[in-house]
Scaffold this motif. Structure first.
Motif, PDB file in Angstrom:
ATOM      1  N   ALA A 205       9.353  -1.324   2.934  1.00  0.00           N
ATOM      2  CA  ALA A 205       8.799   0.041   2.909  1.00  0.00           C
ATOM      3  C   ALA A 205       7.528   0.103   2.075  1.00  0.00           C
ATOM      4  CB  ALA A 205       9.842   1.017   2.377  1.00  0.00           C
ATOM      5  N   PRO A 209       4.835   1.618   4.559  1.00  0.00           N
ATOM      6  CA  PRO A 209       5.462   2.925   4.305  1.00  0.00           C
ATOM      7  C   PRO A 209       5.399   3.848   5.526  1.00  0.00           C
ATOM      8  CG  PRO A 209       3.356   2.751   3.164  1.00  0.00           C
ATOM      9  CD  PRO A 209       3.667   1.384   3.690  1.00  0.00           C
ATOM     10  N   VAL A 212       8.777   4.382   7.288  1.00  0.00           N
ATOM     11  CA  VAL A 212       9.925   4.796   6.472  1.00  0.00           C
ATOM     12  C   VAL A 212      11.060   5.424   7.291  1.00  0.00           C
ATOM     13  CG1 VAL A 212       8.839   6.996   5.762  1.00  0.00           C
ATOM     14  CG2 VAL A 212      10.638   6.013   4.361  1.00  0.00           C
ATOM     15  N   ALA A 244       8.724   3.391  -0.361  1.00  0.00           N
ATOM     16  CA  ALA A 244       7.707   4.305   0.169  1.00  0.00           C
ATOM     17  C   ALA A 244       7.154   5.183  -0.950  1.00  0.00           C
ATOM     18  CB  ALA A 244       8.304   5.165   1.283  1.00  0.00           C
TER      19      ALA A 244
ATOM     20  N   GLN B 210       2.171   7.023   3.814  1.00  0.00           N
ATOM     21  CA  GLN B 210       2.871   6.619   2.592  1.00  0.00           C
ATOM     22  C   GLN B 210       3.220   7.828   1.722  1.00  0.00           C
ATOM     23  OE1 GLN B 210      -0.307   6.128   3.267  1.00  0.00           O
ATOM     24  NE2 GLN B 210      -1.614   6.232   1.447  1.00  0.00           N
TER      25      GLN B 210
END
Lengths: 310, 310
Positions: A205, A209, A212, A244, B210
């Motif tokens: 992650a 990210p 996620v 994340a 993110q």
């Protein structure tokens, strides 16, 4: 025997913590309960506070300094916000007196970031921050305060320049309780934590990210296809959300500065493991000690400023 | 009057849809209900199917082709998975006969991606895909099937090379029902949708996925600091989740290929708005028509292969 100086209270959404602090700064008595803002809004804030003060036989004239959700609009008395950028000491000037009390009770304000594209608020963490960061600290610091709503704060030369909230803890909670992934984690509480799965998910992650909400689903598909355990599924969800969070926080704050982790207990363990896995340098400050130090700094500034400090 | 040829059933987790299809391929009768797998696991799959067949006076010898969660382990009869990479036609070979029925009832399998680092499953969407993509399609296509668990599939020369699930719909649901953001969206159902807030959140999350768990929190902080409406908060959460989904899906699938959106109703509107806002070229195929076409292709392959096609 040390004379009591004041009462410090950290009054969150779902928790109440009170310390009787002596003139030498030491803890003379402590109370902890689940009577957070949610409970207190029903039972009455004054009643709950009084019951705890009675239980430790607190002297009648001792003042009380409070931080946290007790100062929210839905709390006891609204204590407003100090706007960023700001020095941390500014929160001391915003303390609000609770009217109609037999003793002097004051609630500290929160911090607000009013930028249109990144509005954010904190309430309680500013006091932790006050206790964690030396007022005369030089240079840039990134402070991570994990929790239901993790706060990442950028402090430059002792001033808060900006901060971001990540809903990590609450998302973990609602996802493992209310989504299809609740089946995947059923029974995890009775198993040892799966640190390998946590670290793998964390790194995945952190590196991607943008995936996620996809990576979390692999807790289910991994169970269907590869027999992932409940502990593995739980570690995967936790690692994904924290990975994340760290990627997002560092993309805003920059990766240059050292990270100060303000945490205790299980969250401290998890985030230290995360920073080590990602090779990110950090130092840890105990969250309980930090909030107590912040409340003490506020009490001293408000009531003891003309006296010699302990 | 057209003679009935077979019954097509899309049996999902929380919905049941049945069509009586004539020899000319047209719909002769239709049934829809909320008796999905969850209900059927209690009430009995055979009972529910029979009640709907009785309601449309379906001829006794007419065969039934089923796709969706009825074929899951917790469903009626487990229909397993066909592993990717695979041609879509391969799912026809995996149809499982439901034993002990007076008529021929078959359930189509799902698709499984067994890669250790990206396990994934679908059940029902493979049949939509079969109906949406021509078997002789050349080149690369990215297919987006939004929903509780959105599926993004990469198809090259008619073969499924890989796919990813994003928990977008379910996360929107649990977050707006069970997290602190439930307060921020309270009353949104009675307000017109806030497309400006949706597009702003969509772009923010697409550009900085993110920050997805941070951006969602601005639904609350924006309400506290800037008076964001409930409709604005709802649009912000929805836009954030969809923006992150599209960023994640395209980071895996590559941005070169055209997107085929398989959707109906509200989700079709939302995703079309999203693709337009992000200047991503797309074409839309109606999800209802696609699953019916997929089920019909399966029925023809299984029962009508020696007869002339309609």
């Amino acid at each position: 025997m040390t004379k009591p100086a004041f009462i410090a209270v950290d009054w969150g959404t779902s928790s109440f913590r009170l310390w009787l602090i002596g003139e030498d700064g030491n803890i003379l008595a402590e109370r902890r309960s689940g009577e957070g803002m949610t409970t207190a809004a029903q039972a009455g804030f004054a009643n709950i506070l009084q019951a705890h003060l009675d239980a430790i036989s607190a002297p009648l004239d001792l003042p009380v300094i409070v931080c946290g959700m007790a100062g929210a609009r839905q709390g006891w008395v609204e204590a407003g916000y100090i706007d960023t950028p700001t020095s941390l000491a500014a929160i001391l000037t915003g303390a609000v007196v609770v009217p109609g009390q037999s003793r002097d009770v004051r609630i500290l304000p929160g911090l607000a970031q009013r930028a249109k594209d990144a509005p954010d608020v904190m309430r309680g963490e500013e006091t932790q921050l006050l206790g964690a960061i030396a007022a005369d600290a030089k240079g840039e610091q990134i402070v991570c305060m994990p929790g239901t709503h993790s706060k990442w704060v950028r402090v430059v030369d002792g001033r808060v320049t900006g901060f971001s909230t990540f809903m990590t803890g609450e998302l973990f909670d609602v996802i493992t309780k209310h989504s299809i992934l609740s089946h995947a984690v059923a029974g995890a509480a009775d198993m040892p934590a799966d640190t390998t799965a946590f670290e793998a998910a964390l790194k995945a992650a952190f590196e991607k990210p943008q995936l996620v909400t996809n990576l979390m689903f692999t807790a289910r598909s991994g169970q269907l296809l590869h027999g992932t355990t409940a502990a593995g599924a739980q570690a995967l969800i936790s690692g994904t959300l924290i990975g994340a969070e760290i990627a997002g926080a560092l993309s805003s704050a920059g990766q240059g500065a050292a990270i100060t982790l303000v945490a205790s207990g299980r969250l401290q363990t998890l985030y230290e493991e995360a920073f080590r896995s990602l090779s990110l340098p950090y130092q840890t400050i105990d969250a309980d000690a930090a909030v107590r130090r912040g409340l003490s700094a506020a009490a001293e500034a408000i009531w003891l400023k003309n006296e010699s400090k302990s």
